[in-house]
Write a protein that holds these residues in place. Structure first.
Motif, PDB file in Angstrom:
ATOM      1  N   ALA A 201       0.818  -1.218   0.000  1.00 33.03           N
ATOM      2  CA  ALA A 201       0.000   0.000   0.000  1.00 33.03           C
ATOM      3  C   ALA A 201       0.849   1.264   0.000  1.00 33.03           C
ATOM      4  O   ALA A 201       0.467   2.275  -0.600  1.00 33.03           O
ATOM      5  CB  ALA A 201      -0.934  -0.003   1.200  1.00 33.03           C
ATOM      6  N   TRP A 202       1.992   1.217   0.679  1.00 34.65           N
ATOM      7  CA  TRP A 202       2.827   2.418   0.768  1.00 34.65           C
ATOM      8  C   TRP A 202       4.108   2.300  -0.064  1.00 34.65           C
ATOM      9  O   TRP A 202       5.024   3.096   0.104  1.00 34.65           O
ATOM     10  CB  TRP A 202       3.168   2.716   2.222  1.00 34.65           C
ATOM     11  CG  TRP A 202       2.097   3.495   2.921  1.00 34.65           C
ATOM     12  CD1 TRP A 202       1.891   4.843   2.860  1.00 34.65           C
ATOM     13  CD2 TRP A 202       1.075   2.981   3.792  1.00 34.65           C
ATOM     14  NE1 TRP A 202       0.815   5.197   3.634  1.00 34.65           N
ATOM     15  CE2 TRP A 202       0.293   4.079   4.226  1.00 34.65           C
ATOM     16  CE3 TRP A 202       0.752   1.706   4.265  1.00 34.65           C
ATOM     17  CZ2 TRP A 202      -0.792   3.940   5.093  1.00 34.65           C
ATOM     18  CZ3 TRP A 202      -0.327   1.554   5.111  1.00 34.65           C
ATOM     19  CH2 TRP A 202      -1.095   2.661   5.523  1.00 34.65           C
ATOM     20  N   GLU A 203       4.144   1.314  -0.951  1.00 36.04           N
ATOM     21  CA  GLU A 203       5.345   1.151  -1.771  1.00 36.04           C
ATOM     22  C   GLU A 203       5.614   2.427  -2.577  1.00 36.04           C
ATOM     23  O   GLU A 203       4.711   3.009  -3.183  1.00 36.04           O
ATOM     24  CB  GLU A 203       5.181  -0.032  -2.728  1.00 36.04           C
ATOM     25  CG  GLU A 203       6.425  -0.314  -3.559  1.00 36.04           C
ATOM     26  CD  GLU A 203       6.267  -1.534  -4.448  1.00 36.04           C
ATOM     27  OE1 GLU A 203       7.291  -2.046  -4.934  1.00 36.04           O
ATOM     28  OE2 GLU A 203       5.117  -1.981  -4.656  1.00 36.04           O
ATOM     29  N   GLY A 204       6.867   2.868  -2.577  1.00 31.50           N
ATOM     30  CA  GLY A 204       7.258   4.038  -3.347  1.00 31.50           C
ATOM     31  C   GLY A 204       7.096   5.362  -2.623  1.00 31.50           C
ATOM     32  O   GLY A 204       7.533   6.400  -3.134  1.00 31.50           O
TER      33      GLY A 204
ATOM     34  N   ALA B  55      14.643   1.832  -0.408  1.00 34.29           N
ATOM     35  CA  ALA B  55      15.528   1.946  -1.567  1.00 34.29           C
ATOM     36  C   ALA B  55      15.824   3.418  -1.815  1.00 34.29           C
ATOM     37  O   ALA B  55      14.944   4.271  -1.642  1.00 34.29           O
ATOM     38  CB  ALA B  55      14.882   1.323  -2.803  1.00 34.29           C
ATOM     39  N   TYR B  56      17.060   3.708  -2.208  1.00 34.14           N
ATOM     40  CA  TYR B  56      17.463   5.086  -2.487  1.00 34.14           C
ATOM     41  C   TYR B  56      17.213   5.376  -3.961  1.00 34.14           C
ATOM     42  O   TYR B  56      17.838   4.787  -4.839  1.00 34.14           O
ATOM     43  CB  TYR B  56      18.942   5.252  -2.157  1.00 34.14           C
ATOM     44  CG  TYR B  56      19.422   6.681  -2.179  1.00 34.14           C
ATOM     45  CD1 TYR B  56      19.108   7.557  -1.149  1.00 34.14           C
ATOM     46  CD2 TYR B  56      20.207   7.153  -3.230  1.00 34.14           C
ATOM     47  CE1 TYR B  56      19.551   8.872  -1.155  1.00 34.14           C
ATOM     48  CE2 TYR B  56      20.664   8.470  -3.244  1.00 34.14           C
ATOM     49  CZ  TYR B  56      20.333   9.317  -2.209  1.00 34.14           C
ATOM     50  OH  TYR B  56      20.771  10.625  -2.224  1.00 34.14           O
ATOM     51  N   ARG B  57      16.242   6.274  -4.227  1.00 32.10           N
ATOM     52  CA  ARG B  57      15.874   6.591  -5.599  1.00 32.10           C
ATOM     53  C   ARG B  57      15.780   8.105  -5.780  1.00 32.10           C
ATOM     54  O   ARG B  57      15.073   8.772  -5.028  1.00 32.10           O
ATOM     55  CB  ARG B  57      14.521   5.957  -5.966  1.00 32.10           C
ATOM     56  CG  ARG B  57      14.518   4.434  -5.926  1.00 32.10           C
ATOM     57  CD  ARG B  57      13.123   3.892  -6.133  1.00 32.10           C
ATOM     58  NE  ARG B  57      13.083   2.438  -5.966  1.00 32.10           N
ATOM     59  CZ  ARG B  57      11.967   1.735  -5.840  1.00 32.10           C
ATOM     60  NH1 ARG B  57      10.788   2.352  -5.843  1.00 32.10           N
ATOM     61  NH2 ARG B  57      12.013   0.414  -5.684  1.00 32.10           N
ATOM     62  N   ASP B  58      16.489   8.595  -6.778  1.00 35.41           N
ATOM     63  CA  ASP B  58      16.435  10.024  -7.119  1.00 35.41           C
ATOM     64  C   ASP B  58      16.668  10.924  -5.904  1.00 35.41           C
ATOM     65  O   ASP B  58      15.986  11.930  -5.704  1.00 35.41           O
ATOM     66  CB  ASP B  58      15.083  10.379  -7.765  1.00 35.41           C
ATOM     67  CG  ASP B  58      14.838   9.585  -9.041  1.00 35.41           C
ATOM     68  OD1 ASP B  58      15.809   9.369  -9.801  1.00 35.41           O
ATOM     69  OD2 ASP B  58      13.680   9.180  -9.271  1.00 35.41           O
ATOM     70  N   GLY B  59      17.607  10.530  -5.084  1.00 34.62           N
ATOM     71  CA  GLY B  59      17.991  11.382  -3.963  1.00 34.62           C
ATOM     72  C   GLY B  59      17.181  11.223  -2.697  1.00 34.62           C
ATOM     73  O   GLY B  59      17.444  11.926  -1.709  1.00 34.62           O
ATOM     74  N   VAL B  60      16.189  10.327  -2.673  1.00 39.52           N
ATOM     75  CA  VAL B  60      15.393  10.114  -1.458  1.00 39.52           C
ATOM     76  C   VAL B  60      15.226   8.624  -1.196  1.00 39.52           C
ATOM     77  O   VAL B  60      15.337   7.799  -2.109  1.00 39.52           O
ATOM     78  CB  VAL B  60      13.989  10.768  -1.564  1.00 39.52           C
ATOM     79  CG1 VAL B  60      14.105  12.271  -1.665  1.00 39.52           C
ATOM     80  CG2 VAL B  60      13.221  10.189  -2.735  1.00 39.52           C
ATOM     81  N   LEU B  61      14.967   8.305   0.052  1.00 36.87           N
ATOM     82  CA  LEU B  61      14.665   6.929   0.420  1.00 36.87           C
ATOM     83  C   LEU B  61      13.170   6.688   0.301  1.00 36.87           C
ATOM     84  O   LEU B  61      12.363   7.472   0.820  1.00 36.87           O
ATOM     85  CB  LEU B  61      15.113   6.642   1.854  1.00 36.87           C
ATOM     86  CG  LEU B  61      16.621   6.492   2.073  1.00 36.87           C
ATOM     87  CD1 LEU B  61      16.948   6.486   3.553  1.00 36.87           C
ATOM     88  CD2 LEU B  61      17.127   5.207   1.415  1.00 36.87           C
ATOM     89  N   VAL B  62      12.787   5.602  -0.372  1.00 39.07           N
ATOM     90  CA  VAL B  62      11.374   5.265  -0.512  1.00 39.07           C
ATOM     91  C   VAL B  62      11.135   3.850  -0.012  1.00 39.07           C
ATOM     92  O   VAL B  62      12.034   3.003  -0.008  1.00 39.07           O
ATOM     93  CB  VAL B  62      10.896   5.399  -1.979  1.00 39.07           C
ATOM     94  CG1 VAL B  62      11.022   6.834  -2.448  1.00 39.07           C
ATOM     95  CG2 VAL B  62      11.680   4.454  -2.896  1.00 39.07           C
ATOM     96  N   ARG B  63       9.916   3.617   0.418  1.00 31.36           N
ATOM     97  CA  ARG B  63       9.543   2.311   0.950  1.00 31.36           C
ATOM     98  C   ARG B  63       9.381   1.299  -0.179  1.00 31.36           C
ATOM     99  O   ARG B  63       8.870   1.620  -1.248  1.00 31.36           O
ATOM    100  CB  ARG B  63       8.229   2.423   1.732  1.00 31.36           C
ATOM    101  CG  ARG B  63       8.317   3.289   2.962  1.00 31.36           C
ATOM    102  CD  ARG B  63       6.936   3.612   3.510  1.00 31.36           C
ATOM    103  NE  ARG B  63       6.246   2.420   3.965  1.00 31.36           N
ATOM    104  CZ  ARG B  63       6.192   2.018   5.231  1.00 31.36           C
ATOM    105  NH1 ARG B  63       6.824   2.713   6.161  1.00 31.36           N
ATOM    106  NH2 ARG B  63       5.528   0.937   5.572  1.00 31.36           N
ATOM    107  N   ARG B  64       9.805   0.077   0.094  1.00 31.17           N
ATOM    108  CA  ARG B  64       9.587  -1.034  -0.825  1.00 31.17           C
ATOM    109  C   ARG B  64       8.505  -1.937  -0.251  1.00 31.17           C
ATOM    110  O   ARG B  64       8.181  -1.879   0.941  1.00 31.17           O
ATOM    111  CB  ARG B  64      10.868  -1.831  -1.046  1.00 31.17           C
ATOM    112  CG  ARG B  64      12.014  -1.039  -1.675  1.00 31.17           C
ATOM    113  CD  ARG B  64      13.251  -1.898  -1.795  1.00 31.17           C
ATOM    114  NE  ARG B  64      13.000  -3.072  -2.623  1.00 31.17           N
ATOM    115  CZ  ARG B  64      13.703  -4.215  -2.557  1.00 31.17           C
ATOM    116  NH1 ARG B  64      14.677  -4.337  -1.678  1.00 31.17           N
ATOM    117  NH2 ARG B  64      13.418  -5.221  -3.348  1.00 31.17           N
ATOM    118  N   ALA B  65       7.955  -2.810  -1.084  1.00 30.04           N
ATOM    119  CA  ALA B  65       6.911  -3.731  -0.624  1.00 30.04           C
ATOM    120  C   ALA B  65       7.498  -4.921   0.116  1.00 30.04           C
ATOM    121  O   ALA B  65       6.777  -5.678   0.770  1.00 30.04           O
ATOM    122  CB  ALA B  65       6.073  -4.203  -1.804  1.00 30.04           C
TER     123      ALA B  65
END
Length: 310
Positions: free
Chosen positions: A114-117, A199-209
């Protein structure tokens, strides 16, 4: 220093056992002395630190998110927990309230998807907004008002004797971290729980599933505690079957028994093995009805989400 700090605890075997263990652990030369570096105390959250009935506090937050996803994509109803949401299956919520491993695992996996990305800050902002308006259906209190006053006193008592405190819950680590500092006085790094990979993407950390390790239930609890602290706990507190392994790993085990349906709730579901193990192993048991002269004391909660995080 004695047990006078434990004002909400009635004089009885539970209080005496706690005081004897904690004071002896701080007395050099005593047979039960514990070096300061090894004074690690770990507490379960739901049902141990705050009210978990009729469902854990996090449930409404997550169910609202999942219901919105189900509305957007009805095909999700083929699997749990979406199937339970679509059919209004109360048995699934009951399974969550007793921390049934299968129910919790499917719930945590759904949370991941639900909160991926989303970023760390985006998730926390959602959680803060939910907590600011959420109230318990019976007590009318915010989440911070559902924390057991005797356990907050126990936190302060242990700190006074040099203990480092941690919370280890099968619930979402990042959800608990939203309130841990203002409610328990614990830094975020001392909160252990089920959590996603980042995961570190485009300069920010985002949640993975994907989950970061196993769900923090049963054997997962002492595994996470050891990974986080480099030590097993000397003091551990829990209230149901998924806490047994953590309690077994500790030198002093405290089991909260919910038997007060006037000031809180009385129930045994999900704690049968824990109670049998407590009796067999001689753990200290805490009767909410008989050992606590106060149960809840409302604490304030941050009303506005922070705008400083990413």
């Amino acid at each position: 220093m004695d047990g006078s700090r434990l004002r909400s605890w009635n004089d009885g075997e539970a209080k005496r056992s706690i005081v004897e263990f904690v004071t002896t652990a701080a007395t050099e030369g005593a047979s039960g002395f514990i070096p300061a570096a090894d004074r690690v105390a770990v507490f379960d959250n739901d049902g141990t630190l705050w009210v978990e009935r009729p469902a854990p506090v996090q449930s409404d937050f997550v169910l609202g998110k999942l219901a919105a996803r189900l509305k957007a994509d009805p095909s999700l109803a083929r699997k749990q927990p979406y199937r339970a949401i679509a059919s209004k299956d109360d048995s699934f919520l009951r399974a969550l309230s007793t921390e049934d491993p299968d129910a919790v695992t499917s719930f945590v996996e759904a949370i991941g998807s639900a909160w991926e990305g989303t970023t760390f800050g985006e998730f926390e902002t959602e959680a803060e907004r939910h907590l600011a308006s959420w109230r318990h259906e019976r007590f009318g209190l915010p989440a911070t008002g559902l924390v057991y006053q005797p356990m907050l006193e126990l936190f302060d008592y242990l700190r006074a004797y040099g203990w480092r405190l941690f919370v280890c819950s099968g619930g979402g680590r990042d959800f608990m971290r939203v309130i841990c500092e203002e409610t328990w006085g614990l830094p975020r790094e001392n909160v252990i729980g089920s959590a996603p990979e980042f995961a570190y993407r485009d300069g920010v950390l985002v949640r993975r599933a994907v989950l970061h390790g196993p769900v923090a239930l049963g054997p997962g609890k002492p595994e996470y505690v050891l990974a986080r602290t480099g030590r097993l706990p000397r003091f551990a507190a829990g209230n149901d079957d998924v806490d047994v392994e953590m309690l077994e790993s500790a030198q002093f085990a405290l089991l909260v028994v919910h038997d007060d349906d006037e000031r809180e709730y009385a129930y045994t579901g999900g704690a049968e093995r824990a109670r049998a193990t407590a009796e067999r192993c001689g753990w200290t048991t805490v009767s909410v009805k008989n050992d606590w002269n106060a149960v809840l004391e409302e604490r304030p909660i941050q009303e506005e989400p922070s705008a400083s995080r990413q």
